[in-house]
Design a protein around this motif. Structure first.
Motif: not given
Ligand code: CA
Length: 372
Positions: A57, A231-232, A291-292, A294-299
Motif C-alpha cells: 500500500p 496506513y502502512n 492516499d496517505y 485519506a487513509r491514515n486516520n482510519a488505520a
C-alpha cells in the motif's frame, strides 16, 4: 513545470531545415500527415526495481501507478515492468542496479544510500526539517531538484521526486519513552539522519528493508522500529509485535520518495517520452500524499480501537533535546563535507523563509480551527 526557452540556435536550425525542405525536389518532399502517423514507433520496455514489497500500500502502489500512467500517456510506447524488493535484486541494491544499468529505473528513498553519499538523506527528510508541502516547494521551485541531479550525476542517475507520506510516526516500542534515558541501549530500525541523531543518545540505529521488519521485531533482532505511519504500519502488522506507538515523526516530517533513472536510458528517450516520465513522476509524487491523507486516520482508529495499541506522544523535553542534537549533527556533517553543506544551506535558507510565512498561514490556521 518550467520549460527551457529554445535557444536562438534552435530557431536558426529550424529556419534552415524549413528552407532546405522547401527547396528540395520530390525525393526530399516533407512526409504527409498520414505517413507520419503510420511511421513505426520504437517501443521501450523498461524494468523498475523497488525497495518495497510488490504492491505494498502507498509506497509499492506508487511504482505501479507510475507504470500504468506512463503506459497510458505514451500509448504503450514506454512500458515499465515493476519488480518488488527481492524479485530481481535485494531491496537495498536498488541504487546499484539502476546506477550500473542492470535495470532502467528504481523506486526508493534517497536516505537509504547515505553509505554512497552523505548528502542523499537531505533529499528524503531531515529531522525537524521541511514538511511535505515545503519539501515539494524546495525541490520544484527552490533549487532542490538541480542540486539532487548534480549529486546523482556521478552515479549515472537522474532522480525525480516520486511520492511523499506526510509526517510519519515516531515508531513502535515495547517500553515507554519518558526520557532520553529510555532510548539508551535500544537497537532500532531508523535510517537516515534520524538514525544519526538517535545514535548520539545510545541507540544502535540500523536500516532494515520494510519487508523484513516484522520478523526482525518478532525475533528480537531489533527492539524498536520506525516505518511510516498508521496506513502502512497496520499493513505490516507491527501491533502484533510492539505495544507502544509513538508520535510525532520528528525524524521524518515529510519524506520524499525517489524515482531514479539510469541516465543513458533516460537520454535515449525522445523528448516527449522524457516529458511523460517527468510528468508521471510529478503526478505520483502528489498522489501518494493524497492516499496517505485519506487513509491514515482510519488505520489509526483500527490500531487503537481494534488492536488495543497504546498511542503515546513523545514528551516535549525529549523532542526539544532531539531537536538540539539534530542541529548539532547537521552542523558537524556540514563542516566535514562540502557537498552536504551546499545542499544543507540551500534547504536551511528555504526552511527559514517557509517557517516565517507558515507561522501566519498553515500554523495559524491549524490553531484557528481548534478554537472554540
Ligand atoms: Ca520512515
Amino acid at each position: 513545470m518550467k520549460r527551457q526557452t529554445p535557444s536562438p540556435m534552435a530557431f536558426i536550425a529550424l529556419a534552415l531545415l524549413l528552407t532546405l525542405s522547401s527547396c528540395g525536389g520530390s525525393e526530399s518532399s516533407p512526409a504527409t500527415e498520414s505517413e507520419v502517423q503510420q511511421a513505426p514507433q520504437k517501443i521501450y520496455k523498461w524494468k523498475m526495481v523497488t525497495t518495497w514489497p510488490k504492491n505494498f500500500p502507498g509506497l509499492g502502489m506508487a511504482a505501479e501507478n507510475f507504470s500504468t500512467l506512463v503506459g497510458r500517456m505514451s500509448g504503450g510506447r514506454l512500458q515499465v515492468k515493476v519488480y518488488g524488493a527481492g524479485q530481481l535484486v535485494p531491496a537495498l541494491e536498488t541504487f546499484d542496479a539502476v546506477s550500473q544499468g542492470t535495470v532502467e529505473m528504481g523506486h526508493s528513498a534517497a536516505y537509504y544510500w547515505k553509505g554512497k553519499t552523505r548528502t542523499s538523506p537531505l533529499f528524503t527528510s531531515v529531522p525537524f526539517g521541511l514538511n511535505a508541502q515545503e519539501m515539494n516547494g524546495w525541490l520544484h521551485y527552490g533549487g532542490g531538484m538541480a542540486l539532487w541531479r548534480e549529486l546523482y550525476e556521478p552515479f549515472n542517475l537522474v532522480p525525480l521526486a516520486a511520492g511523499n507520506t506526510g509526517v510519519q510516526m515516531a515508531g513502535w516500542f515495547n517500553r515507554e519513552i519518558n526520557s532520553l534515558k529510555d532510548l539508551k541501549g535500544l537497537k532500532m530500525r531508523i535510517p537516515g539522519l534520524g538514525g544519526d541523531v538517535l545514535s548520539r543518545v545510545g541507540v544502535e540505529a540500523v536500516n532494515i528493508p520494510g519487508g523484513e521488519l516484522y520478523t526482525a521485531m518478532q525475533t528480537g533482532v531489533i527492539d524498536a522500529a520506525e516505518w511510516v505511519g498508521p496506513y502502512n504500519d497496520l499493513a505490516f502488522g507491527f501491533h502484533q509485535v510492539a505495544k507502544y506507538y509513538y508520535y510525532p515523526g520528528w525524524h521524518e516530517p515529510g519524506p520524499t520518495l525517489e524515482l531514479i533513472v539510469h541516465k543513458p536510458a533516460f537520454e535515449s528517450l525522445p523528448d516527449d517520452l522524457q516529458a511523460i516520465v517527468e510528468g508521471a513522476a510529478r503526478a505520483i509524487n502528489q498522489d501518494m500524499l493524497d492516499d496517505y491523507t485519506a487513509r491514515n486516520n482510519a488505520a489509526l482508529d483500527e490500531l487503537v480501537n481494534t488492536h488495543s495499541v497504546e498511542l503515546r506522544q513523545l514528551p516535549d523535553d525529549v523532542l526539544a533535546e532531539l531537536n538540539r542534537i539534530t542541529q548539532q549533527v547537521l552542523e558537524e556533517i556540514a563542516a566535514e563535507d562540502a557537498g552536504f553543506k551546499k545542499v544543507y544551506e540551500s534547504q536551511k535558507a528555504f526552511k527559514e523563509q517557509a517557517i516565517k510565512y507558515h507561522k501566519i498561514s498553515e500554523q495559524a490556521y491549524y490553531r484557528a480551527r481548534e478554537l472554540k
